[in-house]
Motif scaffolding. Structure first.
Motif, PDB file in Angstrom:
ATOM      1  N   LYS A 114     -31.444  15.858  -2.690  1.00 13.60           N
ATOM      2  CA  LYS A 114     -31.852  17.184  -2.214  1.00 13.60           C
ATOM      3  C   LYS A 114     -31.269  17.442  -0.830  1.00 13.60           C
ATOM      4  CE  LYS A 114     -34.957  19.897  -3.626  1.00 13.60           C
ATOM      5  NZ  LYS A 114     -34.806  21.141  -4.431  1.00 13.60           N
ATOM      6  N   HIS A 131     -32.083  25.764  -1.144  1.00 13.67           N
ATOM      7  CA  HIS A 131     -33.496  26.159  -1.142  1.00 13.67           C
ATOM      8  C   HIS A 131     -33.671  27.670  -1.262  1.00 13.67           C
ATOM      9  CE1 HIS A 131     -37.449  27.123   0.634  1.00 13.67           C
ATOM     10  NE2 HIS A 131     -37.821  26.105  -0.074  1.00 13.67           N
ATOM     11  N   LEU A 134     -33.177  28.692  -4.864  1.00  8.81           N
ATOM     12  CA  LEU A 134     -34.295  28.233  -5.708  1.00  8.81           C
ATOM     13  C   LEU A 134     -35.561  29.034  -5.398  1.00  8.81           C
ATOM     14  CD1 LEU A 134     -33.717  24.377  -5.568  1.00  8.81           C
ATOM     15  CD2 LEU A 134     -33.391  25.868  -7.549  1.00  8.81           C
ATOM     16  N   HIS A 135     -35.803  29.265  -4.116  1.00 12.92           N
ATOM     17  CA  HIS A 135     -36.984  30.026  -3.706  1.00 12.92           C
ATOM     18  C   HIS A 135     -36.963  31.421  -4.345  1.00 12.92           C
ATOM     19  CE1 HIS A 135     -39.081  32.886  -1.065  1.00 12.92           C
ATOM     20  NE2 HIS A 135     -39.968  31.927  -0.969  1.00 12.92           N
ATOM     21  N   TYR A 138     -37.728  31.121  -8.131  1.00 15.55           N
ATOM     22  CA  TYR A 138     -39.146  30.894  -8.441  1.00 15.55           C
ATOM     23  C   TYR A 138     -39.984  32.151  -8.164  1.00 15.55           C
ATOM     24  CZ  TYR A 138     -38.426  25.942  -9.344  1.00 15.55           C
ATOM     25  OH  TYR A 138     -38.016  24.759  -9.894  1.00 15.55           O
ATOM     26  N   HIS A 139     -39.576  32.932  -7.159  1.00 12.94           N
ATOM     27  CA  HIS A 139     -40.353  34.114  -6.774  1.00 12.94           C
ATOM     28  C   HIS A 139     -39.867  35.384  -7.461  1.00 12.94           C
ATOM     29  CE1 HIS A 139     -41.588  31.210  -3.807  1.00 12.94           C
ATOM     30  NE2 HIS A 139     -42.635  31.970  -3.561  1.00 12.94           N
ATOM     31  N   ARG A 192     -39.321  18.665 -17.530  1.00 13.19           N
ATOM     32  CA  ARG A 192     -39.719  19.472 -16.365  1.00 13.19           C
ATOM     33  C   ARG A 192     -39.079  18.901 -15.091  1.00 13.19           C
ATOM     34  NH1 ARG A 192     -45.024  20.158 -17.339  1.00 13.19           N
ATOM     35  NH2 ARG A 192     -45.676  18.493 -15.952  1.00 13.19           N
ATOM     36  N   GLU A 194     -36.749  18.803 -11.777  1.00 16.36           N
ATOM     37  CA  GLU A 194     -36.576  19.780 -10.703  1.00 16.36           C
ATOM     38  C   GLU A 194     -35.270  20.558 -10.881  1.00 16.36           C
ATOM     39  OE1 GLU A 194     -38.885  21.116  -7.849  1.00 16.36           O
ATOM     40  OE2 GLU A 194     -39.458  19.728  -9.403  1.00 16.36           O
ATOM     41  N   ARG A 198     -37.901  22.589 -14.931  1.00 19.32           N
ATOM     42  CA  ARG A 198     -38.860  23.410 -14.193  1.00 19.32           C
ATOM     43  C   ARG A 198     -38.279  24.788 -13.855  1.00 19.32           C
ATOM     44  NH1 ARG A 198     -42.223  24.174  -9.393  1.00 19.32           N
ATOM     45  NH2 ARG A 198     -40.660  23.450  -7.928  1.00 19.32           N
ATOM     46  N   THR A 217     -45.852  13.589 -18.055  1.00 23.25           N
ATOM     47  CA  THR A 217     -47.114  13.660 -17.306  1.00 23.25           C
ATOM     48  C   THR A 217     -48.078  14.676 -17.901  1.00 23.25           C
ATOM     49  OG1 THR A 217     -46.408  15.385 -15.764  1.00 23.25           O
ATOM     50  CG2 THR A 217     -45.840  13.109 -15.195  1.00 23.25           C
ATOM     51  N   GLN A 220     -47.859  21.994 -18.771  1.00 22.67           N
ATOM     52  CA  GLN A 220     -48.217  23.086 -17.864  1.00 22.67           C
ATOM     53  C   GLN A 220     -47.851  24.411 -18.521  1.00 22.67           C
ATOM     54  OE1 GLN A 220     -46.204  22.199 -14.106  1.00 22.67           O
ATOM     55  NE2 GLN A 220     -48.093  21.291 -13.331  1.00 22.67           N
ATOM     56  N   ARG A 232     -44.480  37.574 -10.577  1.00 22.04           N
ATOM     57  CA  ARG A 232     -43.796  36.317 -10.875  1.00 22.04           C
ATOM     58  C   ARG A 232     -44.769  35.353 -11.538  1.00 22.04           C
ATOM     59  NH1 ARG A 232     -43.851  31.234  -7.680  1.00 22.04           N
ATOM     60  NH2 ARG A 232     -45.299  31.469  -5.953  1.00 22.04           N
ATOM     61  N   VAL A 235     -48.600  28.926 -12.483  1.00 23.92           N
ATOM     62  CA  VAL A 235     -48.584  27.661 -13.219  1.00 23.92           C
ATOM     63  C   VAL A 235     -50.003  27.131 -13.361  1.00 23.92           C
ATOM     64  CG1 VAL A 235     -47.715  25.283 -13.262  1.00 23.92           C
ATOM     65  CG2 VAL A 235     -46.298  27.106 -12.302  1.00 23.92           C
TER      66      VAL A 235
ATOM     67  N   GLU B  81     -50.590  24.451  -6.102  1.00 30.18           N
ATOM     68  CA  GLU B  81     -49.738  25.539  -6.597  1.00 30.18           C
ATOM     69  C   GLU B  81     -49.683  26.712  -5.619  1.00 30.18           C
ATOM     70  OE1 GLU B  81     -47.640  25.287  -8.941  1.00 30.18           O
ATOM     71  OE2 GLU B  81     -48.341  23.408  -9.823  1.00 30.18           O
ATOM     72  N   GLU B  84     -47.018  26.729  -1.296  1.00 28.22           N
ATOM     73  CA  GLU B  84     -45.808  27.406  -0.816  1.00 28.22           C
ATOM     74  C   GLU B  84     -46.156  28.772  -0.204  1.00 28.22           C
ATOM     75  OE1 GLU B  84     -42.972  28.306  -3.861  1.00 28.22           O
ATOM     76  OE2 GLU B  84     -41.402  28.776  -2.427  1.00 28.22           O
ATOM     77  N   LYS B 108     -45.121  12.165  -8.041  1.00 29.41           N
ATOM     78  CA  LYS B 108     -44.162  11.773  -9.077  1.00 29.41           C
ATOM     79  C   LYS B 108     -42.867  12.563  -8.969  1.00 29.41           C
ATOM     80  CE  LYS B 108     -47.644  10.245 -12.336  1.00 29.41           C
ATOM     81  NZ  LYS B 108     -48.715  10.846 -13.128  1.00 29.41           N
ATOM     82  N   ASN B 109     -42.810  13.473  -8.020  1.00 26.13           N
ATOM     83  CA  ASN B 109     -41.688  14.407  -7.971  1.00 26.13           C
ATOM     84  C   ASN B 109     -41.276  14.677  -6.523  1.00 26.13           C
ATOM     85  OD1 ASN B 109     -39.901  16.446  -8.359  1.00 26.13           O
ATOM     86  ND2 ASN B 109     -41.231  17.640  -9.701  1.00 26.13           N
ATOM     87  N   SER B 111     -38.558  15.453  -5.201  1.00 28.30           N
ATOM     88  CA  SER B 111     -37.700  16.623  -5.002  1.00 28.30           C
ATOM     89  C   SER B 111     -38.534  17.875  -4.785  1.00 28.30           C
ATOM     90  CB  SER B 111     -36.807  16.859  -6.216  1.00 28.30           C
ATOM     91  OG  SER B 111     -36.064  15.717  -6.520  1.00 28.30           O
ATOM     92  N   HIS B 112     -39.682  17.949  -5.454  1.00 30.04           N
ATOM     93  CA  HIS B 112     -40.544  19.112  -5.287  1.00 30.04           C
ATOM     94  C   HIS B 112     -41.126  19.128  -3.867  1.00 30.04           C
ATOM     95  CE1 HIS B 112     -43.577  21.952  -7.503  1.00 30.04           C
ATOM     96  NE2 HIS B 112     -43.087  22.492  -6.408  1.00 30.04           N
ATOM     97  N   LYS B 114     -39.628  17.974  -1.259  1.00 31.71           N
ATOM     98  CA  LYS B 114     -38.531  18.418  -0.403  1.00 31.71           C
ATOM     99  C   LYS B 114     -38.404  19.936  -0.442  1.00 31.71           C
ATOM    100  CE  LYS B 114     -35.243  16.182   1.376  1.00 31.71           C
ATOM    101  NZ  LYS B 114     -35.070  15.772   2.798  1.00 31.71           N
ATOM    102  N   TYR B 115     -38.595  20.496  -1.634  1.00 29.81           N
ATOM    103  CA  TYR B 115     -38.549  21.961  -1.779  1.00 29.81           C
ATOM    104  C   TYR B 115     -39.611  22.604  -0.889  1.00 29.81           C
ATOM    105  CZ  TYR B 115     -39.206  26.564  -3.869  1.00 29.81           C
ATOM    106  OH  TYR B 115     -39.355  27.919  -4.043  1.00 29.81           O
ATOM    107  N   GLU B 118     -38.877  22.565   2.909  1.00 32.75           N
ATOM    108  CA  GLU B 118     -37.846  23.515   3.321  1.00 32.75           C
ATOM    109  C   GLU B 118     -38.427  24.922   3.509  1.00 32.75           C
ATOM    110  OE1 GLU B 118     -35.199  21.659   3.954  1.00 32.75           O
ATOM    111  OE2 GLU B 118     -34.119  23.408   4.677  1.00 32.75           O
TER     112      GLU B 118
END
Lengths: 341, 341
Positions: A114, A131, A134-135, A138-139, A192, A194, A198, A217, A220, A232, A235, B81, B84, B108-109, B111-112, B114-115, B118
């Motif tokens: 990352k 970022h 990706l941000h 997601y939004h 799922r 990253e 996801r 795991t 969702q 948006r 989860v 959730e 952010e 478990k993640n 990378s998430h 790290k997201y 940021e």
């Protein structure tokens, strides 16, 4: 009366190649419109630092697709420890239009990967891994520069490739408003991560689908809520759920489990489903799935490469035109590039 | 003749509390100089989203240290959730001067996580976890705004706490030029996590040390090369090396293994070494290490909290003064804040 001894084939199998061809036509047309006079072929710099033979193979295909479609592909083999500096150099090189890095570089340390991703210049991030990209994804934010809204945000290649496949399969319903075209569809995404699973679940839910995102795991649920009233996705954990609950109610099953032995249990998939495999292994049992699914796409790799070039053209369209003489027409073409997204 | 029946104690044990006290005095003094008239106490917004009792305990200590030293500490319990969005709100709140998030949120993640990191505004990133801060640290770049060089880049708290401890122990040699004060020292760091061990090894090597970074995957050597001629550290794999090779040649042994059962093998440590534990578990065998080490710091937590407040004051010093009347003196004080770094 039909003379054939075979049962009528009810499953239509679509190859990534067929779907990619359509996209590449659009990419070439758009590139021709947005390029300034006298500018050379766009260049993609690709960094290979993990010695992975799969990545090398993928890079070869990418190079061929690039060259067949009017792009330059510059493969750069570098040491892991030198990668960050080499990316920084490519950020500064004017002839480099986009940068791709073959991950994982540090498979035991995804946070380090990352860190490396964040080094790529935003204007050259053809993979949509920074970022800010990706941000926005997601939004459900489509532009990088509100309120002007001239620079489209870049979406990650594999998830966008799956979206383009779903459009081709008409699972996106063009009768509905753009942004809501999966409303009413139930989709299971198995994986799922990253990087792929996801973001894919988020993109599909942002477009209106009810998405069950499944990994080891648990499950969702990604949705925009009752009547897709939210702008948006949200989860929610589905305690106690598994494939047994998700698959029988899913119109679409998308699998990307990166292991050779994994198979989606065919008997749980509903009759007439659309099945898409984005793993480099075959996650569906080919002969069995053709007896159950209405649509089956066994691989997505070639579509992903087409989307990579589409993103590259998008990055070029995001930049202001350099030559004043060209700027009127070019600026308009750049604003209109891939306007249907 | 000494009457004591005990052997003379040769190991000096220093507590984090003693070292933190020094730092907190400097933090309060600096804050008094850089604050504008009429401004209230600086505020740290802390996000707890993982329900981790260790993090809750740590947050309580942080709150007490904040309040004892003239800072506000606003603990915000949020759902994973929603984290952010809550960070994005805090980015906009004028009364929030710094933001801390208790990781891991998604164990478990990584990378998430790290997201999420940021997402914190660069000017409020009191933990030094944003890519630009980490990039500057790894590249031995001290300022965010070259060539003006008025805004100091933020260093991550635990690694900086260890540096401050090494300064207190005079392992940093003040006779040498700033930036080279560990030249000649050999240091083993056990743990190479992205959050603590790797940045720590990089910081120490950037300051001139020969650093062996050890984790379960092996040993890496971090140095600025022969004669510390390079401006920043290089990394090299040491194939076949283990603690057996590193510890006997190390002046300093720093351990941060996050498991209760792990113990650094005392018998491999050289006589007269300095030993520092930054794990929340005791990585050194207390009684045994005191027979071997010259200096022993059994924990760093309180120093880390002091460094957190130091970083917060640094962030305030990085901002332009708001009131024109104050701006001359304040601007000068802000430029001079922690000038010795």
């Amino acid at each position: 009366m039909m003379a054939s001894q075979d049962a009528v084939k009810t499953c239509r199998v679509l190859t990534a190649e067929t779907i990619a061809k359509n996209l590449l036509n659009e990419v070439r047309d758009t590139l021709a419109k947005i390029q300034e006079t006298g500018s050379g072929q766009p260049m993609l710099a690709a960094f290979l630092a993990n010695g992975d033979p799969h990545a090398e193979k993928y890079a070869e295909w990418s190079k061929k697709t690039c060259e067949d479609n009017g792009f330059k592909f510059d493969l750069r083999n570098v040491e892991k420890e030198a990668l960050e500096e080499e990316i920084m150099k490519a950020n500064e090189e004017e002839e480099v239009d986009g940068i791709i890095v073959y991950y994982p570089i540090f498979p035991k340390n995804p946070s380090h990967d990352k860190y490396v991703q964040e080094t790529v210049d935003l204007g050259k991030d053809v993979e949509g891994m920074r970022h800010q990209h990706l941000h926005n994804m997601y939004h459900n934010i489509r532009y990088l520069d509100p309120p002007e809204n001239r620079k489209k945000s870049i979406l990650p290649c594999t998830p966008l490739a799956v979206v383009k496949i779903l459009e081709y399969l008409q699972i996106y319903n063009p009768v509905l408003a753009a942004g809501n075209r999966l409303y009413g569809k139930t989709i299971t995404v198995i994986n799922r991560s990253e990087v792929n699973g996801r973001p894919l679940a988020a993109l599909l839910a942002n477009d209106g689908a009810t998405v069950y995102s499944v990994d080891i795991t648990g499950v969702q649920l990604f949705t925009r809520g009752q009547g897709i009233k939210k702008v948006r996705h949200q989860v929610e954990d589905k305690e106690g759920w598994g494939l047994e609950q998700c698959l029988p109610i899913s119109d679409v099953v998308i699998s990307g489990v990166p292991t050779e032995s994994y198979k989606v249990p065919t008997e749980l998939i509903r009759d007439g489903a659309a099945c898409i495999n984005f793993s480099s292994y075959k996650n569906f049992d080919g002969p069995a799935i053709k007896e159950k699914a209405a649509l089956y796409v066994p691989s997505v790799g070639k579509v992903t490469i087409a989307v990579l070039l589409r993103n590259l053209v998008r990055l070029i369209a995001n930049r202001p035109a350099k030559k004043p003489a060209d700027s009127g027409d070019i600026a308009q073409a750049r604003n209109e590039a891939f306007a249907d997204d």
